[in-house]
Motif scaffolding. Structure first.
Motif, PDB file in Angstrom:
ATOM      1  N   PHE A   1     -86.508  37.585 -21.043  1.00  0.00           N
ATOM      2  CA  PHE A   1     -87.392  37.587 -22.214  1.00  0.00           C
ATOM      3  C   PHE A   1     -86.675  37.046 -23.436  1.00  0.00           C
ATOM      4  O   PHE A   1     -87.250  36.274 -24.211  1.00  0.00           O
ATOM      5  CB  PHE A   1     -87.902  38.998 -22.520  1.00  0.00           C
ATOM      6  N   LEU A   2     -85.431  37.453 -23.640  1.00  0.00           N
ATOM      7  CA  LEU A   2     -84.664  36.989 -24.803  1.00  0.00           C
ATOM      8  C   LEU A   2     -84.619  35.464 -24.834  1.00  0.00           C
ATOM      9  O   LEU A   2     -84.878  34.851 -25.881  1.00  0.00           O
ATOM     10  CB  LEU A   2     -83.246  37.566 -24.759  1.00  0.00           C
ATOM     11  N   LYS A   3     -84.307  34.851 -23.702  1.00  0.00           N
ATOM     12  CA  LYS A   3     -84.227  33.387 -23.647  1.00  0.00           C
ATOM     13  C   LYS A   3     -85.584  32.754 -23.950  1.00  0.00           C
ATOM     14  O   LYS A   3     -85.668  31.775 -24.692  1.00  0.00           O
ATOM     15  CB  LYS A   3     -83.734  32.954 -22.270  1.00  0.00           C
ATOM     16  N   ALA A   4     -86.637  33.327 -23.379  1.00  0.00           N
ATOM     17  CA  ALA A   4     -87.980  32.768 -23.590  1.00  0.00           C
ATOM     18  C   ALA A   4     -88.391  32.872 -25.051  1.00  0.00           C
ATOM     19  O   ALA A   4     -88.971  31.927 -25.613  1.00  0.00           O
ATOM     20  CB  ALA A   4     -88.974  33.500 -22.698  1.00  0.00           C
ATOM     21  N   ALA A   5     -88.079  33.996 -25.690  1.00  0.00           N
ATOM     22  CA  ALA A   5     -88.462  34.198 -27.090  1.00  0.00           C
ATOM     23  C   ALA A   5     -87.667  33.277 -28.012  1.00  0.00           C
ATOM     24  O   ALA A   5     -88.215  32.707 -28.970  1.00  0.00           O
ATOM     25  CB  ALA A   5     -88.247  35.650 -27.481  1.00  0.00           C
TER      26      ALA A   5
END
Length: 652
Positions: free
Chosen positions: A168-172
């Motif tokens: 999620f961190l990478k996607a955000a």
């Protein structure tokens, strides 16, 4: 950006209070006002008054009051700005906004950024559930096992967070969100002490948490791996700028309209309880999300209904949690019942086992008020042991003491006496002891308890106690004169006090001049007087609308309360019976003059009491005694002069 004052005023002028409220309840015209059954508490006889002329409403039953904006805030659970935008959209008003200060911009931008990243996170988790092999093979089967339909999954925005450490961190970050705002939203957490961050909700099914208006403010997550020994089964978002756990109820957005329509709220413990009942057609249900019930959560329920039915598991821990919550609910003035399910069942499993109709029938049959439930429970636990029975009866009386309504307390006391085969007078004495203890431990709020109230309760317990034991009068005698002063300022501050003798001299001008150097003793009245001084300093005489539509809810509610009349004086007194009754407007000079005198008198009397106390404590210092006596004589002379002016009995 902030809505500019001119636009705010245009929204308020356009959004007629009767039209706005008429969208939610049936209103009927009666004289100059409209009346309705209050949407904030259950009632059969209308006590909810709407004044189109003043643009306000007031319920004479529960005390709710406000204008069209406040009504939307309370009904929809919106903030002030959101309510204005809601009304602007309804009436087709273009929003004109103005620049805010740097601090206001930072705070608003952060809040809006949090809501945006949380909305993005919700969509991300839903995509992971429906569009990835991991979600379809691990998370969807879990939801299907629980019996949740696709419509239910969509209604509650359920999702899945993958097992990868930082997916999620990478996607955000790729979407342009900063790591700072992602962290502030509670979506990532630090890994040990090395400063690295990773996704907070890994390999978990996701339960988004909505606020009353439906915005995503947090997430709950349940682990799926059975071998995860060192991980919590459920995980929630941390406290953030937009999420305060103690003031949030899971499912309130989906349930609020049904709660209002059914006039009862079912309170459960967990997310799946809410979802299962909702899917079964029982939609007036919310959850405390596994936390101990709080006052803020109870007040949130109280905005939609005064009736709560607690549905808790049948194990001992669930029963104890339910009893603790019931006392809190009683204390807030809501009516509460309790339903316990057969051991090994919770609302989720039970409704799936027997179906919605049988479930509702079970609730109707098994729901017990707090006293009946405690009586059955205690009889079973105490058996024939008189000591245990006595302790349990005391607990029942303790619960009754939480009820603010005196009539309800009395009825529950009678019921307890009958069920436990006790003398009602004995229970009443125990209740009075509890009430007296509360009074003794109460804060020093001058309006909280008077010596007379204290003595009345004490007399019931110990009829022979001596007069000299009575506490000093703690009722703030200045309160009522300060109340009259602010009543005049709010309702008539803009009017001339005597157009013939002193043209141009308004009530606010007169009272501010006469009260120069005076310090009120009631915090709310201090704030109102300060507002009047600010307006007068800006060469404005505030009209009633200034207070009736004030953004401060306490000031607005108070102003409506002292401006509203439940019964209007019939014109027949003058037209038919030829009896003329003077209005306040015709007596302004006398009312204001005597109010100032009475204020001065009560402050002078308070000073006299202080001097008398000082005289009692003085030793043999003759010089100090003389000085105090001279001050006492001066104050007595003032007291005499004011009493003569008021035409009251002169103190000796």
């Amino acid at each position: 950006m902030r809505i500019d004052p001119e636009t705010v005023e245009r929204i308020k002028q356009t959004a007629a209070v009767a039209d706005v409220i008429g969208d939610y309840v049936t209103i009927k015209k009666k004289g100059a006002n409209y009346w309705a059954c209050c949407p904030f508490h259950g009632e059969k006889t209308p006590s909810f008054s709407i004044s189109p002329a003043k643009g306000i409403y007031k319920c004479f039953g529960c005390g709710k009051a406000g204008d069209s904006v406040r009504f939307i805030m309370d009904m929809e659970g919106l903030g002030y700005g959101e309510a204005l935008r809601h009304l602007a959209k309804k009436y087709g008003i273009d929003i004109q906004e103005e620049e805010m200060t740097d601090d206001q911009l930072v705070r608003q931008n952060e809040r809006e950024s949090l809501l945006i990243i949380l909305e993005y996170a919700k969509e991300y988790f839903k995509k992971q559930l429906y569009d990835t092999d991991e979600g379809k093979s691990i998370a969807l089967p879990y939801f299907k096992e629980r019996g949740f339909s696709d419509a239910t999954l969509q209604s509650f925005d359920l999702g899945y967070s993958p097992e990868a450490w930082d997916a999620f961190l990478k996607a955000a970050l790729k979407q342009g969100f900063t790591q700072e705002i992602i962290e502030k939203a509670g979506l990532v957490t630090q890994k040990n002490d090395d400063g690295k961050v990773y996704d907070r909700f890994r390999n978990r099914v996701i339960f988004p948490i909505h606020n009353v208006s439906g915005k995503i403010i947090a997430f709950g997550a349940r682990i799926l791996r059975n071998d995860a020994k060192n991980q919590a089964k459920y995980l929630n978002s941390p406290e953030t700028e937009v999420y305060h756990k103690s003031a949030t109820l899971y499912g309130i957005s989906q349930a609020k309209n049904e709660i209002r329509a059914k006039d009862v709220c079912y309170l459960v413990e967990g997310y799946t309880d809410v979802i299962s009942l909702h899917q079964a057609g029982i939609k007036n249900v919310v959850a405390s999300s596994g936390t101990s019930l709080t006052i803020e959560q109870i007040k949130l329920i109280g905005r939609f209904t005064q009736h709560v039915t607690v549905l808790y598991d049948g194990d001992s821990a669930g029963i104890k949690a339910a009893l603790r919550g019931m006392d809190l609910i009683l204390e807030e003035g809501l009516q509460v019942n309790l339903v316990v399910f057969p051991e090994g069942n919770d609302p989720d499993s039970f409704v799936r086992k027997i179906g919605s109709e049988a479930f509702i029938d079970y609730i109707k049959k098994e729901a017990k008020d707090v006293i009946s439930f405690q009586a059955n429970l205690f009889k079973e636990e105490a058996g024939d042991d008189p000591f245990k029975k006595a302790e349990m009866i005391k607990e029942m009386v303790q619960s009754i003491s939480k009820i603010p309504d005196a009539i309800q307390r009395s009825l529950f006391l009678q019921k307890t006496a009958t069920m436990m085969r006790m003398d009602e007078d004995v229970l009443l004495a125990e209740l009075n002891k509890i009430q007296l203890k509360k009074m003794k431990g109460a804060s020093q709020d001058p309006q909280q308890i008077s010596a007379q109230q204290y003595a009345e309760v004490r007399q019931l317990i110990e009829p022979t106690f001596a007069d000299e034991d009575e506490p000093a009068q703690v009722q703030n005698l200045a309160y009522y004169q300060e109340l009259e002063c602010v009543r005049l300022l709010i309702n008539y501050g803009h009017l001339e006090i005597n157009p013939e003798k002193a043209p141009g001299l308004t009530v606010v001008h007169y009272l501010i001049d006469e009260l120069e150097g005076t310090v009120f003793q009631t915090p709310l009245f201090i704030r109102i007087l300060d507002l009047c001084k600010q307006e007068f300093g800006a060469q404005r005489a505030p009209k009633p609308d200034f207070f009736l539509h004030h953004t401060d809810e306490e000031i607005q509610s108070f102003s409506i309360n002292i401006s509203s009349e439940k019964h209007a004086l019939s014109s027949e007194w003058k037209d038919k019976h030829e009896i003329r009754v003077n209005t306040d407007e015709e007596l302004l000079e006398d009312l204001a003059y005597k109010n100032v005198l009475r204020l001065r008198k009560v402050y002078n009397d308070q000073h006299l009491q202080e001097i008398l106390s000082k005289l009692d404590s003085l030793k043999a210092d003759a010089a100090e005694m003389d000085q105090v006596l001279l001050e006492f004589i001066r104050l007595k002379e003032i007291q005499k002069n004011i009493s003569q002016e008021l035409g009251t009995v002169i103190e000796k």
